[in-house]
Design a protein around this motif. Structure first.
Motif, PDB file in Angstrom:
ATOM      1  N   PHE A  35       9.113  15.568  -3.920  1.00  0.00           N
ATOM      2  CA  PHE A  35       8.974  14.838  -5.195  1.00  0.00           C
ATOM      3  C   PHE A  35       8.848  15.840  -6.329  1.00  0.00           C
ATOM      4  O   PHE A  35       8.563  17.015  -6.109  1.00  0.00           O
ATOM      5  N   ASP A  91      -1.402  -4.276   3.188  1.00  0.00           N
ATOM      6  CA  ASP A  91      -0.186  -3.525   3.529  1.00  0.00           C
ATOM      7  C   ASP A  91       0.221  -3.804   4.971  1.00  0.00           C
ATOM      8  O   ASP A  91      -0.629  -4.000   5.846  1.00  0.00           O
ATOM      9  N   GLY A 143       0.822  -1.223   0.000  1.00  0.00           N
ATOM     10  CA  GLY A 143       0.000   0.000   0.000  1.00  0.00           C
ATOM     11  C   GLY A 143       0.847   1.260   0.000  1.00  0.00           C
ATOM     12  O   GLY A 143       0.488   2.255   0.620  1.00  0.00           O
ATOM     13  N   GLY A 144       1.993   1.222  -0.708  1.00  0.00           N
ATOM     14  CA  GLY A 144       2.783   2.431  -0.939  1.00  0.00           C
ATOM     15  C   GLY A 144       2.223   3.168  -2.146  1.00  0.00           C
ATOM     16  O   GLY A 144       1.132   2.846  -2.646  1.00  0.00           O
ATOM     17  N   HIS A 164       5.689  -3.928  -4.198  1.00  0.00           N
ATOM     18  CA  HIS A 164       6.719  -3.634  -3.195  1.00  0.00           C
ATOM     19  C   HIS A 164       8.053  -4.122  -3.701  1.00  0.00           C
ATOM     20  O   HIS A 164       8.154  -4.675  -4.790  1.00  0.00           O
TER      21      HIS A 164
HETATM   22  C1  FAD Z   1      15.291   7.297   2.993  1.00  0.00           C
HETATM   23  C2  FAD Z   1      14.506   7.462   1.710  1.00  0.00           C
HETATM   24  C3  FAD Z   1      14.365   8.739   1.180  1.00  0.00           C
HETATM   25  C4  FAD Z   1      13.666   8.918  -0.006  1.00  0.00           C
HETATM   26  N1  FAD Z   1      13.504  10.177  -0.476  1.00  0.00           N
HETATM   27  C5  FAD Z   1      12.772  10.384  -1.573  1.00  0.00           C
HETATM   28  C6  FAD Z   1      12.498  11.703  -2.007  1.00  0.00           C
HETATM   29  O1  FAD Z   1      12.906  12.665  -1.387  1.00  0.00           O
HETATM   30  N2  FAD Z   1      11.761  11.870  -3.146  1.00  0.00           N
HETATM   31  C7  FAD Z   1      11.241  10.800  -3.820  1.00  0.00           C
HETATM   32  O2  FAD Z   1      10.551  11.020  -4.831  1.00  0.00           O
HETATM   33  N3  FAD Z   1      11.470   9.550  -3.422  1.00  0.00           N
HETATM   34  C8  FAD Z   1      12.198   9.307  -2.319  1.00  0.00           C
HETATM   35  N4  FAD Z   1      12.421   8.029  -1.891  1.00  0.00           N
HETATM   36  C9  FAD Z   1      11.880   6.929  -2.696  1.00  0.00           C
HETATM   37  C10 FAD Z   1      10.374   6.765  -2.505  1.00  0.00           C
HETATM   38  O3  FAD Z   1      10.080   6.823  -1.134  1.00  0.00           O
HETATM   39  C11 FAD Z   1       9.955   5.426  -3.079  1.00  0.00           C
HETATM   40  O4  FAD Z   1      10.410   5.294  -4.419  1.00  0.00           O
HETATM   41  C12 FAD Z   1       8.453   5.222  -3.112  1.00  0.00           C
HETATM   42  O5  FAD Z   1       7.830   5.701  -1.941  1.00  0.00           O
HETATM   43  C13 FAD Z   1       8.219   3.742  -3.314  1.00  0.00           C
HETATM   44  O6  FAD Z   1       6.839   3.485  -3.367  1.00  0.00           O
HETATM   45  P1  FAD Z   1       6.343   2.005  -3.587  1.00  0.00           P
HETATM   46  O7  FAD Z   1       4.868   2.021  -3.500  1.00  0.00           O
HETATM   47  O8  FAD Z   1       6.950   1.450  -4.827  1.00  0.00           O
HETATM   48  O9  FAD Z   1       6.989   1.137  -2.406  1.00  0.00           O
HETATM   49  P2  FAD Z   1       6.844   1.319  -0.844  1.00  0.00           P
HETATM   50  O10 FAD Z   1       6.585   2.721  -0.488  1.00  0.00           O
HETATM   51  O11 FAD Z   1       8.032   0.639  -0.255  1.00  0.00           O
HETATM   52  O12 FAD Z   1       5.519   0.503  -0.502  1.00  0.00           O
HETATM   53  C14 FAD Z   1       5.480  -0.894  -0.423  1.00  0.00           C
HETATM   54  C15 FAD Z   1       4.578  -1.277   0.730  1.00  0.00           C
HETATM   55  O13 FAD Z   1       4.375  -2.683   0.669  1.00  0.00           O
HETATM   56  C16 FAD Z   1       4.454  -3.203   1.968  1.00  0.00           C
HETATM   57  N5  FAD Z   1       4.781  -4.620   1.848  1.00  0.00           N
HETATM   58  C17 FAD Z   1       5.955  -5.196   1.515  1.00  0.00           C
HETATM   59  N6  FAD Z   1       5.844  -6.528   1.499  1.00  0.00           N
HETATM   60  C18 FAD Z   1       4.561  -6.803   1.812  1.00  0.00           C
HETATM   61  C19 FAD Z   1       3.829  -8.025   1.963  1.00  0.00           C
HETATM   62  N7  FAD Z   1       4.403  -9.202   1.764  1.00  0.00           N
HETATM   63  N8  FAD Z   1       2.515  -7.953   2.326  1.00  0.00           N
HETATM   64  C20 FAD Z   1       1.907  -6.750   2.512  1.00  0.00           C
HETATM   65  N9  FAD Z   1       2.566  -5.564   2.379  1.00  0.00           N
HETATM   66  C21 FAD Z   1       3.868  -5.600   2.035  1.00  0.00           C
HETATM   67  C22 FAD Z   1       5.555  -2.375   2.624  1.00  0.00           C
HETATM   68  O14 FAD Z   1       5.531  -2.468   4.028  1.00  0.00           O
HETATM   69  C23 FAD Z   1       5.181  -0.987   2.110  1.00  0.00           C
HETATM   70  O15 FAD Z   1       4.206  -0.384   2.935  1.00  0.00           O
HETATM   71  C24 FAD Z   1      13.101   7.805  -0.684  1.00  0.00           C
HETATM   72  C25 FAD Z   1      13.231   6.532  -0.140  1.00  0.00           C
HETATM   73  C26 FAD Z   1      13.915   6.355   1.051  1.00  0.00           C
HETATM   74  C27 FAD Z   1      14.005   4.964   1.640  1.00  0.00           C
END
Ligand code: FAD
Length: 239
Positions: A113, A83, A61-62, A216
């Motif tokens: 962002f 999530d 749920g990212g 994720h």
């Molecule tokens: C320290 C840091 C700083 C950053 N700074 C920036 C910035 O300034 N600007 C920017 O644009 N980007 C930044 N990023 C990158 C950005 O945060 C990510 O690219 C983006 O939020 C990723 O989104 P996502 O939905 O792909 O993954 P995520 O946000 O990682 O979401 C995945 C979700 O899935 C859940 N999950 C995982 N496995 C399972 C499972 N088996 N069952 C259920 N749930 C599960 C996780 O707990 C999480 O909640 C940063 C990242 C970090 C770590």
């Protein structure tokens, strides 16, 4: 992250074809094209078609998972978002509040962002109109040990969440009967069963779905896909 791994119906796994040899001197495939190639070579084939009203499980749920749920709902497709978040949705758009009288807000992953895609820009404009996001005109950079600050220039506007990033994640989910959120929930296993994808949280069944989206990071996806019947794709998630 964010890989669609399945369709509906009954059936078994098609064995993977051996990947063709890479000629010497040719550049390696990008990760994206390697995954695309594996999708073409390796699929779980179900003999019945996807129903007219499918239900999709979204694991994560990212920002990716929420954008996916919202896009599916816009097309009238039901989705269940799983999530792990104890405090809320958003994954790496996580915000913590410290209420010691000053109400401090910390974004401890994504802090700002940019918007290079027109569709995302439209969403950002909506957030700005609602007072959830605003353009950040101050400096952004790296603060090194010893206090040296190096500014990171940008030619495109940079935005921040006015009350942190998490409210933006919440705003990504439209109020819609088509979307259900299950949280906190860690999906530990997915497997094809009778033409559907069965999900488990530890040993607890978490339903059967016509399609699954893994939204994720790769390491977790590698573990999840190990029971999917897709060994080639599973291996690639490790990279
Ligand atoms: C320290 C840091 C700083 C950053 N700074 C920036 C910035 O300034 N600007 C920017 O644009 N980007 C930044 N990023 C990158 C950005 O945060 C990510 O690219 C983006 O939020 C990723 O989104 P996502 O939905 O792909 O993954 P995520 O946000 O990682 O979401 C995945 C979700 O899935 C859940 N999950 C995982 N496995 C399972 C499972 N088996 N069952 C259920 N749930 C599960 C996780 O707990 C999480 O909640 C940063 C990242 C970090 C770590």
């Amino acid at each position: 992250s964010g890989a669609v791994v399945a369709a509906s119906g009954a059936g078994g796994a098609r064995p993977p074809k051996a990947p063709p040899r890479r000629p010497r001197g040719k550049p390696r495939f990008s990760r994206q094209s390697a995954i695309k190639k594996s999708f073409q070579q390796e699929q779980v084939v179900f003999s019945t078609p996807v129903p007219a009203d499918p239900t999709v499980a979204i694991i994560g749920g990212g920002a990716s998972g929420l954008a996916c749920a919202s896009a599916l709902a816009a097309r009238g497709v039901r989705a269940v978002v799983f999530d792990t978040g104890m405090h809320g949705l958003g994954g790496r758009m996580a915000t913590r509040m410290v209420d010691d009288g000053r109400r401090l807000v910390f974004d401890h992953a994504a802090q700002f962002f940019t918007a290079s895609d027109q569709r995302f820009q439209k969403l950002v404009d909506e957030w700005v109109d609602k007072g959830l996001a605003r353009e950040w005109r101050g400096s952004i950079g790296e603060l090194e040990a010893g206090g040296h600050f190096t500014a990171i220039p940008s030619s495109t506007p940079r935005y921040i969440g006015v009350r942190g990033m998490r409210p933006l994640a919440d705003a990504m989910l439209p109020e819609n009967d088509l979307i259900k959120v299950v949280r906190p929930s860690w999906i530990s296993k997915l497997e094809p069963f009778n033409g559907l994808w069965r999900l488990f949280e530890s040993e607890k069944p978490q339903g059967q779905y016509d399609a699954v989206v893994i939204a994720h990071n790769g390491k977790c996806a590698n573990r999840l896909l190990s029971t999917s019947g897709l060994p080639q794709l599973t291996r690639q998630m490790k990279v």
